[in-house]
Design an enzyme around this catalytic site. Structure first.
Site, PDB file in Angstrom:
ATOM      1  N   CYS A 130     -42.759  20.855  18.265  1.00 27.45           N
ATOM      2  CA  CYS A 130     -42.374  20.049  17.097  1.00 27.45           C
ATOM      3  C   CYS A 130     -43.577  19.380  16.428  1.00 27.45           C
ATOM      4  CB  CYS A 130     -41.339  18.997  17.494  1.00 27.45           C
ATOM      5  SG  CYS A 130     -41.780  18.072  18.981  1.00 27.45           S
ATOM      6  N   HIS A 242     -41.315  12.213  14.131  1.00 29.05           N
ATOM      7  CA  HIS A 242     -42.670  12.189  14.670  1.00 29.05           C
ATOM      8  C   HIS A 242     -43.657  11.856  13.550  1.00 29.05           C
ATOM      9  CE1 HIS A 242     -41.112  13.646  18.309  1.00 29.05           C
ATOM     10  NE2 HIS A 242     -41.656  14.847  18.383  1.00 29.05           N
TER      11      HIS A 242
END
Length: 340
Positions: A130, A242
């Site tokens: 990710c 994130h």
């Protein structure tokens, strides 16, 4: 005629997001099957306005299934990849198991969509980590213009990257602190509530963690093997989203103004960089969105041809589920060519 799609790990965070995105993007599927382990059999999951009952993976026959979106971990991916391929189904794997396999394309559609053609060797396409996925989306358009030679990245990764258990632990520890209960630690190596942990995945012999290693080798495979990359990956007390602080060195001169204009036109990128209070994006604001947001674009005067960036994205979407569905879209439209 549309496709038959199976989602393995349909009860997990990423699996549920895959189902959401398949419906949101109106993927041409005649049938979508939700699969998970036997203990989840019968669990209901949403697919748009429909409710799907989860079936047991161990009892499922992949014959007649066109695409499998695999989000059940490396062990399951390895165990089932041969059977899925033998049934003529292409597996898009969200685990790390096949990312560095030379016969398996590792794909971020905005960066290296042409690599999808290599799926025929093993009937597998790998989804990157990710944190790698959102970073290379931001780096690719800049690399095309000025050629990146070195990347130094520090990540601020949300607890959802550790699954539902990670999110639950953040919630439970935060609640415990407010009501003066004992703080229990199960998923993370240290308390995550009101703290940051510079440790994601296992430690390797050189002192880097496997998460940091993934960012290095995956960036090289997806973008350019000549790029030097060093990473520090940190877990932060955020539920979803994130963030990354990225320092870049280029072969050719590139100004912050040029970079801003290049990124504004780049696929998958959304620049929010006002240089004023609130003129940037944080993880909270990117949740539920498809874009990779880029802020704080500025010249780094300490190196020749240097830039610094702040990059934020929904890790459950672009970092996992969205990227997999985008791969499936290209696979279907360019290679399988079954849909009307």
């Amino acid at each position: 005629m549309g496709y038959k799609v199976a989602v393995v790990g349909a009860t997990g965070n990423v699996g549920r997001e895959m189902l959401n995105i398949l419906e949101e993007r109106q993927f041409p599927a005649d049938e979508v099957v939700a699969l998970a382990s036997r203990r989840s059999q019968g669990t209901e999951v949403s697919y748009g306005d429909k409710i799907l009952k989860v079936k047991a993976l161990e009892n499922y026959d992949f014959k007649g299934t066109d695409i499998c979106l695999m989000s059940a971990g490396s062990k399951v991916a390895e165990e089932w990849s041969g059977r899925i391929a033998a049934a003529g189904c292409v597996m898009i794997d969200n685990s790390s198991r096949y990312r560095m396999d030379p016969d398996v394309p590792l794909v971020v559609p905005e960066v290296n969509a042409a690599a999808i053609a290599g799926y025929t060797k093993k009937m597998i396409i790998a989804n990157p980590n990710c944190s790698t996925a959102q970073m290379v989306v931001a780096l690719k358009p800049l690399h095309d213009v000025a050629k990146i030679t070195r990347v130094v990245v520090s990540t601020y990764q949300s607890t959802s990257g550790a699954g539902k258990e990670g999110m639950d632990e953040l919630f439970e520890q935060t609640r415990a602190i407010y009501v003066n209960d004992p703080v229990e630690r199960k998923k993370f190596t240290k308390q995550i509530a009101f703290n940051v942990i510079p440790h994601i995945d296992v430690f390797m012999e050189d002192g880097y963690t496997k998460e940091e290693w993934k960012m290095v080798v995956e960036t090289k495979k997806i973008l350019d093997p000549k790029i030097k990359v060093t990473a520090t990956c940190v877990r932060v007390p955020v539920f979803v989203g994130h963030a990354e602080s990225i320092n870049l060195e280029f072969e050719k001169p590139i100004s912050d103004e040029e970079a801003r204009e290049i990124l504004r036109e780049a696929p998958g990128c959304l620049v929010v960089d006002k240089r004023e209070d609130g003129g940037y994006v944080t993880p909270l604001e990117c949740v539920g969105d498809f874009a990779t947001y880029i802020s704080r674009i500025r010249t780094d005067p300490t190196v020749d041809n240097g830039l610094a960036l702040w990059v934020v994205s929904d890790n459950l979407r672009k970092g996992a589920a969205l990227n997999a569905v985008q791969i499936a879209e290209i696979l279907g439209s360019r290679y399988l060519k079954k849909a009307a």
